[in-house]
Design an enzyme around this catalytic site. Structure first.
Site, PDB file in Angstrom:
ATOM      1  N   GLU A  43     -21.169 -38.924   5.767  1.00 43.66           N
ATOM      2  CA  GLU A  43     -21.726 -38.367   5.229  1.00 43.66           C
ATOM      3  C   GLU A  43     -21.976 -38.693   3.662  1.00 43.66           C
ATOM      4  O   GLU A  43     -23.649 -37.646   2.895  1.00 43.66           O
ATOM      5  CB  GLU A  43     -20.860 -37.239   5.283  1.00 43.66           C
ATOM      6  CG  GLU A  43     -20.443 -37.088   6.773  1.00 43.66           C
ATOM      7  CD  GLU A  43     -22.242 -36.238   7.045  1.00 43.66           C
ATOM      8  OE1 GLU A  43     -22.967 -35.472   6.577  1.00 43.66           O
ATOM      9  OE2 GLU A  43     -22.443 -36.378   8.337  1.00 43.66           O
ATOM     10  N   CYS A 198     -38.312 -33.254  13.899  1.00 38.90           N
ATOM     11  CA  CYS A 198     -38.217 -32.827  12.715  1.00 38.90           C
ATOM     12  C   CYS A 198     -38.604 -33.026  11.791  1.00 38.90           C
ATOM     13  O   CYS A 198     -37.779 -32.081  10.822  1.00 38.90           O
ATOM     14  CB  CYS A 198     -37.753 -31.578  12.842  1.00 38.90           C
ATOM     15  SG  CYS A 198     -38.254 -29.768  12.049  1.00 38.90           S
ATOM     16  N   CYS A 205     -43.784 -31.880  17.317  1.00 40.90           N
ATOM     17  CA  CYS A 205     -43.110 -30.697  17.482  1.00 40.90           C
ATOM     18  C   CYS A 205     -43.929 -30.992  19.254  1.00 40.90           C
ATOM     19  O   CYS A 205     -43.174 -29.733  19.584  1.00 40.90           O
ATOM     20  CB  CYS A 205     -44.590 -30.124  17.010  1.00 40.90           C
ATOM     21  SG  CYS A 205     -44.351 -29.882  15.370  1.00 40.90           S
ATOM     22  N   CYS A 208     -40.104 -30.977  21.067  1.00 36.11           N
ATOM     23  CA  CYS A 208     -39.216 -30.680  20.195  1.00 36.11           C
ATOM     24  C   CYS A 208     -38.598 -30.133  21.320  1.00 36.11           C
ATOM     25  O   CYS A 208     -39.490 -28.821  21.817  1.00 36.11           O
ATOM     26  CB  CYS A 208     -39.376 -29.813  18.680  1.00 36.11           C
ATOM     27  SG  CYS A 208     -37.421 -29.261  18.216  1.00 36.11           S
ATOM     28  N   CYS A 214     -39.750 -21.218  17.790  1.00 29.66           N
ATOM     29  CA  CYS A 214     -40.221 -22.413  16.899  1.00 29.66           C
ATOM     30  C   CYS A 214     -41.358 -21.315  16.312  1.00 29.66           C
ATOM     31  O   CYS A 214     -43.143 -21.302  16.393  1.00 29.66           O
ATOM     32  CB  CYS A 214     -40.758 -23.410  16.168  1.00 29.66           C
ATOM     33  SG  CYS A 214     -40.711 -24.147  14.645  1.00 29.66           S
TER      34      CYS A 214
END
Length: 358
Positions: A43, A198, A205, A208, A214
Site C-alpha cells: 500500500e 475506470c 466504460c 464496466c 454511472c
C-alpha cells in the site's frame, strides 16, 4: 452527498464483487501469503505509483526484508537503497520508522484498531483501512486515487477531490458502499476497477459493471471527472552538481534527513558555476578542467529542478573535501548499497556510458 438507499449500496457491492470474481486481479505478489506487513508495504509503495512499476520493487524489498523485524533492524541507507527509483522517499523513511515503532511498541504485530494504525508514521485513513480490510477482514472504507476516480465518475461529483469538502463527500459515499461481507475482496475490487477499467485516460466504460447507473457515463462525459486540480505553474530551481572523480570513485554527500531526497546520497550541489568553482579552489582542486555536461530537468511535485552536471577528474584530491558534510568516495565498480537520488543514479549511468565510448 447523494441520497443513497440500502438497495443502492447492495447493488453497487454486488455488481462490483461479481465483476471481481470473473475479472479481478488475484495473482499480484502482495495477494499471496497475505499478512498485514505485506499489505502495508504494498500500500505504501502503491501511493502515487502504478502497479507495473511497483511489482519488481516490491519483490526485491520483500526478499530482503521478509518481515517487520528484519526491516526494523536494517540501516536507513539499505532501506533507501531498496527504494531508489520509486521516488517520494519520505514513504521509505516513514516505512522504516513505522517498522521500528511496531517492533518496539506493539511486539512486532500491527495494531488492529484503526485509530492506533493511523497514528503510525506515513499511514493515513485510507492506507489503514486497506490494511485492516485486506489482512483482517475489518469493515473500513478506503479512498485512494483509483477509488476517488470510480466514485466521482459514478456520481459525477463536482469539485477537485483535493478539497476537504469534496473529500468528505467521497468518504461518506465510500463508507456507504463498503459491505459487511467479503470486505477484503470488495476493497481489492474497487481498487482494481479504477486501475484496469475506470482508468484515468480511455476508460473502458462499455464493459464496466457499474455503467448502468454511472452518471458520468450517462452524460457521455467520464473524462470530466474527477475534476482536475487547478492549474499552477511550477517554479524552476537551477543548480550545478559536481561529479568529482578520482580513479573509479566519485564523491557523494549524504543529504539532510528531511527535505528533498532526505537521507539519500548525491553529488555536491551548488547554486551557480561560480560557487562550484569557489568550492574547487577552496579545496585546491583544479577548476580549469571542469566539463559541463548537457543539462537535465528533474520534476518534483512542487517545482522543476534544472541540473547542470559538472565533471572534474582529479589525481589526488585533498582529503579535506571529506569534511564538508557526511561524505564518501563511492566505488562505481563495487557500489555499496546506499540510497541514491534518481538524477544521481542517472548521471552515474551516464558516466559509465561515456567511459565506454572513449
Amino acid at each position: 452527498m447523494p441520497d443513497l438507499t440500502p438497495d443502492d449500496s447492495r447493488w453497487f457491492a454486488h455488481r462490483l464483487l461479481n465483476w471481481f470474481d470473473h475479472y479481478g486481479r488475484k495473482d499480484l505478489p502482495w495477494q499471496q501469503a497475505i499478512s498485514a506487513y505485506r499489505v502495508w508495504v504494498s500500500e505504501i509503495m502503491l501511493q502515487q505509483t502504478q502497479v507495473a512499476t511497483v511489482i519488481p520493487y516490491y519483490e526485491r524489498f520483500i526478499k530482503r526484508f521478509p518481515d517487520i523485524q528484519t526491516l526494523a533492524r536494517a540501516g536507513a541507507d539499505e532501506v533507501l537503497h531498496h527504494w531508489s527509483g520509486l521516488g517520494y522517499y519520505a514513504r521509505a523513511r516513514n516505512l522504516h520508522k513505522t517498522a521500528k515503532r511496531v517492533v518496539d511498541s506493539h511486539h512486532a504485530d500491527f495494531p488492529e484498531a484503526i485509530e492506533t494504525m493511523i497514528d503510525l508514521p506515513g499511514i493515513g485513513r485510507s492506507t489503514a483501512g486497506a490494511i485492516l480490510a485486506i489482512a483482517h477482514h475489518q469493515r473500513h472504507p478506503i479512498l485512494d486515487g483509483n477509488v476517488k476516480r470510480v466514485l466521482t465518475r459514478f456520481h459525477a461529483v463536482d469539485g477537485w477531490p483535493g478539497k476537504a469538502a469534496v473529500q468528505n463527500i467521497l468518504w461518506e459515499i465510500a463508507a456507504t458502499y463498503t459491505p459487511d461481507e467479503r470486505v477484503a475482496d470488495y476493497t481489492q475490487a474497487i481498487m482494481d476497477l479504477g486501475a484496469t477499467v475506470c482508468t484515468r485516460s480511455k476508460p473502458g466504460c462499455g464493459h464496466c459493471p457499474l455503467n448502468e447507473k454511472c452518471t458520468a457515463f450517462e452524460r457521455g462525459k467520464p473524462m470530466d471527472f474527477p475534476v482536475k486540480r487547478p492549474k499552477r505553474d511550477l517554479p524552476v530551481r537551477a543548480l550545478h552538481m559536481l561529479m568529482l572523480v578520482r580513479d573509479n570513485e566519485v564523491l557523494l554527500q549524504q543529504r539532510p534527513p528531511t527535505g528533498i531526497w532526505g537521507g539519500l546520497w548525491a553529488f555536491p550541489e551548488f547554486s551557480s558555476l561560480e560557487s562550484l568553482c569557489d568550492y574547487c579552489e577552496r579545496f585546491q582542486l583544479s577548476a580549469g578542467e571542469i566539463q559541463q555536461w548537457p543539462g537535465l530537468r528533474h520534476t518534483l511535485s512542487h517545482f522543476h529542478m534544472d541540473i547542470t552536471p559538472c565533471l572534474l577528474t582529479v589525481d589526488n584530491p585533498m582529503n579535506s573535501v571529506m569534511e564538508a558534510g557526511n561524505s564518501i568516495w563511492y566505488k562505481r565498480s563495487k557500489p555499496v548499497e546506499i540510497g541514491l537520488a534518481a538524477p544521481v543514479q542517472k548521471l552515474l549511468e551516464g558516466m559509465h556510458t561515456q567511459e565506454r565510448l572513449i
